[in-house]
Design a protein around this motif. Structure first.
Motif, PDB file in Angstrom:
ATOM      1  N   CYS A 174       0.837  -1.207   0.000  1.00 41.63           N
ATOM      2  CA  CYS A 174       0.000   0.000   0.000  1.00 41.63           C
ATOM      3  C   CYS A 174       0.869   1.253   0.000  1.00 41.63           C
ATOM      4  N   VAL A 175       2.014   1.190   0.687  1.00 37.72           N
ATOM      5  CA  VAL A 175       2.936   2.331   0.712  1.00 37.72           C
ATOM      6  C   VAL A 175       3.572   2.531  -0.665  1.00 37.72           C
ATOM      7  N   SER A 176       3.890   1.430  -1.329  1.00 41.15           N
ATOM      8  CA  SER A 176       4.570   1.531  -2.627  1.00 41.15           C
ATOM      9  C   SER A 176       3.630   1.949  -3.749  1.00 41.15           C
ATOM     10  N   GLY A 177       2.318   1.839  -3.505  1.00 42.23           N
ATOM     11  CA  GLY A 177       1.357   2.166  -4.559  1.00 42.23           C
ATOM     12  C   GLY A 177       0.904   0.952  -5.338  1.00 42.23           C
ATOM     13  N   LEU A 178       1.444  -0.211  -4.991  1.00 42.52           N
ATOM     14  CA  LEU A 178       1.067  -1.436  -5.710  1.00 42.52           C
ATOM     15  C   LEU A 178      -0.344  -1.898  -5.366  1.00 42.52           C
ATOM     16  N   ARG A 179      -0.744  -1.674  -4.120  1.00 50.38           N
ATOM     17  CA  ARG A 179      -2.091  -2.070  -3.698  1.00 50.38           C
ATOM     18  C   ARG A 179      -2.842  -0.851  -3.197  1.00 50.38           C
ATOM     19  N   ARG A 180      -4.114  -0.825  -3.539  1.00 45.94           N
ATOM     20  CA  ARG A 180      -4.950   0.295  -3.124  1.00 45.94           C
ATOM     21  C   ARG A 180      -5.577  -0.034  -1.776  1.00 45.94           C
ATOM     22  N   PRO A 181      -5.402   0.818  -0.779  1.00 48.67           N
ATOM     23  CA  PRO A 181      -6.020   0.552   0.523  1.00 48.67           C
ATOM     24  C   PRO A 181      -7.542   0.596   0.425  1.00 48.67           C
ATOM     25  N   GLY A 194      -8.385   4.368   5.279  1.00 53.20           N
ATOM     26  CA  GLY A 194      -7.228   5.033   5.865  1.00 53.20           C
ATOM     27  C   GLY A 194      -6.458   5.819   4.814  1.00 53.20           C
ATOM     28  N   THR A 195      -5.351   6.423   5.257  1.00 51.85           N
ATOM     29  CA  THR A 195      -4.553   7.219   4.324  1.00 51.85           C
ATOM     30  C   THR A 195      -3.087   6.821   4.407  1.00 51.85           C
ATOM     31  N   VAL A 196      -2.414   6.983   3.289  1.00 55.09           N
ATOM     32  CA  VAL A 196      -0.969   6.771   3.214  1.00 55.09           C
ATOM     33  C   VAL A 196      -0.377   7.995   2.515  1.00 55.09           C
ATOM     34  N   ARG A 197       0.643   8.576   3.104  1.00 54.33           N
ATOM     35  CA  ARG A 197       1.370   9.657   2.448  1.00 54.33           C
ATOM     36  C   ARG A 197       2.854   9.324   2.490  1.00 54.33           C
ATOM     37  N   VAL A 198       3.486   9.466   1.337  1.00 55.29           N
ATOM     38  CA  VAL A 198       4.927   9.234   1.240  1.00 55.29           C
ATOM     39  C   VAL A 198       5.536  10.498   0.653  1.00 55.29           C
ATOM     40  N   LEU A 199       6.458  11.089   1.368  1.00 51.30           N
ATOM     41  CA  LEU A 199       7.043  12.369   0.953  1.00 51.30           C
ATOM     42  C   LEU A 199       5.927  13.393   0.684  1.00 51.30           C
ATOM     43  N   LEU A 214       3.068  12.804  -0.540  1.00 51.20           N
ATOM     44  CA  LEU A 214       2.256  12.483  -1.718  1.00 51.20           C
ATOM     45  C   LEU A 214       1.445  11.212  -1.498  1.00 51.20           C
ATOM     46  N   ASP A 215       0.326  11.115  -2.194  1.00 45.11           N
ATOM     47  CA  ASP A 215      -0.554   9.951  -2.103  1.00 45.11           C
ATOM     48  C   ASP A 215      -0.103   8.930  -3.159  1.00 45.11           C
ATOM     49  N   PRO A 216       0.328   7.730  -2.721  1.00 45.86           N
ATOM     50  CA  PRO A 216       0.817   6.744  -3.695  1.00 45.86           C
ATOM     51  C   PRO A 216      -0.258   6.299  -4.683  1.00 45.86           C
ATOM     52  N   HIS A 217      -1.503   6.629  -4.388  1.00 42.50           N
ATOM     53  CA  HIS A 217      -2.594   6.186  -5.263  1.00 42.50           C
ATOM     54  C   HIS A 217      -3.289   7.360  -5.936  1.00 42.50           C
ATOM     55  N   GLY A 218      -2.770   8.551  -5.740  1.00 42.52           N
ATOM     56  CA  GLY A 218      -3.415   9.742  -6.291  1.00 42.52           C
ATOM     57  C   GLY A 218      -2.721  10.196  -7.570  1.00 42.52           C
ATOM     58  N   ASP A 220      -0.323  12.098  -7.965  1.00 40.57           N
ATOM     59  CA  ASP A 220       1.141  12.291  -7.883  1.00 40.57           C
ATOM     60  C   ASP A 220       1.886  10.967  -8.020  1.00 40.57           C
ATOM     61  N   ARG A 221       1.161   9.945  -8.363  1.00 43.71           N
ATOM     62  CA  ARG A 221       1.719   8.596  -8.347  1.00 43.71           C
ATOM     63  C   ARG A 221       3.029   8.483  -9.149  1.00 43.71           C
ATOM     64  N   ARG A 222       3.025   9.038 -10.372  1.00 49.41           N
ATOM     65  CA  ARG A 222       4.219   8.878 -11.205  1.00 49.41           C
ATOM     66  C   ARG A 222       5.410   9.627 -10.593  1.00 49.41           C
ATOM     67  N   ALA A 223       5.132  10.834 -10.095  1.00 50.43           N
ATOM     68  CA  ALA A 223       6.198  11.635  -9.478  1.00 50.43           C
ATOM     69  C   ALA A 223       6.777  10.874  -8.280  1.00 50.43           C
ATOM     70  N   LEU A 224       5.899  10.234  -7.532  1.00 44.05           N
ATOM     71  CA  LEU A 224       6.355   9.505  -6.350  1.00 44.05           C
ATOM     72  C   LEU A 224       7.165   8.264  -6.740  1.00 44.05           C
ATOM     73  N   GLN A 225       6.719   7.591  -7.793  1.00 43.76           N
ATOM     74  CA  GLN A 225       7.434   6.375  -8.222  1.00 43.76           C
ATOM     75  C   GLN A 225       8.895   6.684  -8.563  1.00 43.76           C
ATOM     76  N   GLN A 226       9.149   7.911  -8.990  1.00 42.88           N
ATOM     77  CA  GLN A 226      10.522   8.320  -9.320  1.00 42.88           C
ATOM     78  C   GLN A 226      11.393   8.433  -8.066  1.00 42.88           C
ATOM     79  N   ARG A 227      10.727   8.510  -6.895  1.00 42.85           N
ATOM     80  CA  ARG A 227      11.473   8.785  -5.655  1.00 42.85           C
ATOM     81  C   ARG A 227      11.496   7.605  -4.689  1.00 42.85           C
ATOM     82  N   ILE A 228      10.814   6.498  -5.099  1.00 44.99           N
ATOM     83  CA  ILE A 228      10.761   5.307  -4.244  1.00 44.99           C
ATOM     84  C   ILE A 228      11.456   4.148  -4.953  1.00 44.99           C
ATOM     85  N   GLY A 229      12.184   3.340  -4.196  1.00 43.69           N
ATOM     86  CA  GLY A 229      12.758   2.101  -4.739  1.00 43.69           C
ATOM     87  C   GLY A 229      12.150   0.930  -3.986  1.00 43.69           C
TER      88      GLY A 229
END
Ligand SMILES: Nc1ncnc2c1ncn2[C@@H]1O[C@H](COP(=O)(O)OP(=O)(O)OP(=O)(O)O)[C@@H](O)[C@H]1O
Length: 239
Positions: A48-55, A58-63, A65-69, A71-80
Motif C-alpha cells: 500500500c505504501v509503494s502504490g502497488l495495492r490500493r487501501p 485510511g490514508t498513506v502519504r509518502v514524501l 504524496l498519495d501513492p494512489h493519487g 502524484d503517483r508517477r512523481a512519487l514512483q521516481q522517488r521510491i525504490g
C-alpha cells in the motif's frame, strides 16, 4: 521530518481483513523494521505504501504524496522497491536488467557503479535464470536502488543470502541511511532488526501490537534480546 505517514490503514482480500487499522510514521533517514508472524499483513502494508495495492480505508502519504493519487508517477521516481515475489525474464542479463531499470527513471543512479557495489560486475553477462537465489536477491536490491530513491522499501531483503552476504547487506543498508535515504524493511530475522533498525513495529493479525526502538521493545518485554522480546510481545511461545 516525517517521510511516511500511515493512518488507520485497512486492506481486505475477498472480504477478509488483512490490515486492520495500522498507523505508523517513519522519519527521514530512519531504518524502520516491520516484523511479525507469517500472514500478519506486513507485505500488504508495504504494498500500500509503494502504490502497488490500493487501501480499502485510511490514508498513506509518502514524501507528502498519495501513492494512489495524481502524484503517483512523481512519487514512483522517488521510491525504490524490492519485493518479496519479483521476477524478470529468464533470458535477461544482469547488466541489461540494470540498464533497463535505469531507463525508467528521469535521474537514475550510475547503474554500473551500483553493479560494482553489490558485487554483480562479475555476473554482468549472466542470465537471470542461471543466478542462484542469493544472486537474484542481490540483483533485486540493486534494481531497487537504481532510481537513486529517497525511500526504499525492502521486503525480506536478506532471505536467501548467505551469512557473509547478509552482513555485507546490513552495511549497505546503513550506508543508504547515512546518505539520508529512508528505509522500510520487512524482516523475519530479529537479530537483523536489532542490529539494523532504528525502530521496529511488530504487526500481528493486521494490527501494530508493539512499536519502538529495539532497546525499548527489549526493555518493555524484560527480555535479553529482540528475538526474546518478539516472543513475549506476540504472546507466542518458543517451540
Ligand atoms: N492477493 C491476495 N489475495 C488474497 N489474500 C491475500 C492476498 N495477499 C495477501 N493475502 C492474505 O492477507 C494476509 C496478509 O498477507 P501478507 O502477505 O500481507 O502478510 P505478511 O505479514 O507479509 O506475511 P509473510 O510474513 O508470510 O510474508 C494473509 O492472510 C494472506 O493470505
Amino acid at each position: 521530518m516525517t517521510v511516511i505517514e500511515i493512518n488507520d490503514l485497512r486492506k481486505s482480500y475477498q472480504g477478509r481483513l488483512a490490515v486492520d487499522g495500522v498507523s505508523l510514521t517513519v522519519g527521514r533517514g530512519e531504518i524502520f523494521g516491520l516484523a511479525g508472524p507469517n500472514g500478519a499483513g506486513k507485505t500488504s502494508v508495504v504494498e500500500c505504501v509503494s502504490g502497488l495495492r490500493r487501501p480499502d480505508g485510511g490514508t498513506v502519504r509518502v514524501l507528502g504524496l498519495d501513492p494512489h493519487g495524481g502524484d503517483r508517477r512523481a512519487l514512483q521516481q522517488r521510491i525504490g522497491t524490492q519485493l518479496q515475489v519479483a521476477a524478470l525474464p529468464d533470458g535477461i542479463k544482469v547488466g541489461e536488467a540494470l540498464r533497463m531499470y535505469a531507463s525508467f527513471y528521469d535521474e537514475p543512479a550510475d547503474w554500473r557503479a551500483l553493479m560494482d557495489e553489490w558485487g554483480l560486475t562479475g555476473r554482468k553477462g549472466s542470465r537471470f535464470a542461471a543466478l542462484s537465489g542469493g544472486w537474484k536477491q542481490r540483483l533485486f536490491i540493486a534494481l531497487a536502488l537504481v532510481g537513486d530513491p529517497e525511500v526504499v522499501l525492502l521486503d525480506e531483503l536478506t532471505t536467501g543470502l548467505d551469512p557473509d552476504a547478509r552482513r555485507t547487506t546490513w552495511g549497505l543498508v546503513r550506508a543508504m541511511r547515512d546518505r539520508g535515504v529512508t528505509v522500510v524493511m520487512v524482516t523475519h530475522f530479529m537479530d537483523e532488526a536489532e542490529a539494523l533498525c532504528d525502530r521496529v513495529a511488530i504487526i500481528d493479525a493486521g494490527r501494530v501490537t508493539a512499536e519502538g526502538t529495539p532497546r525499548e521493545l527489549i526493555g518493555r518485554a524484560g527480555a535479553a534480546s529482540l528475538e526474546d522480546a518478539y516472543f513475549t510481545l506476540t504472546g507466542r511461545d518458543r517451540a
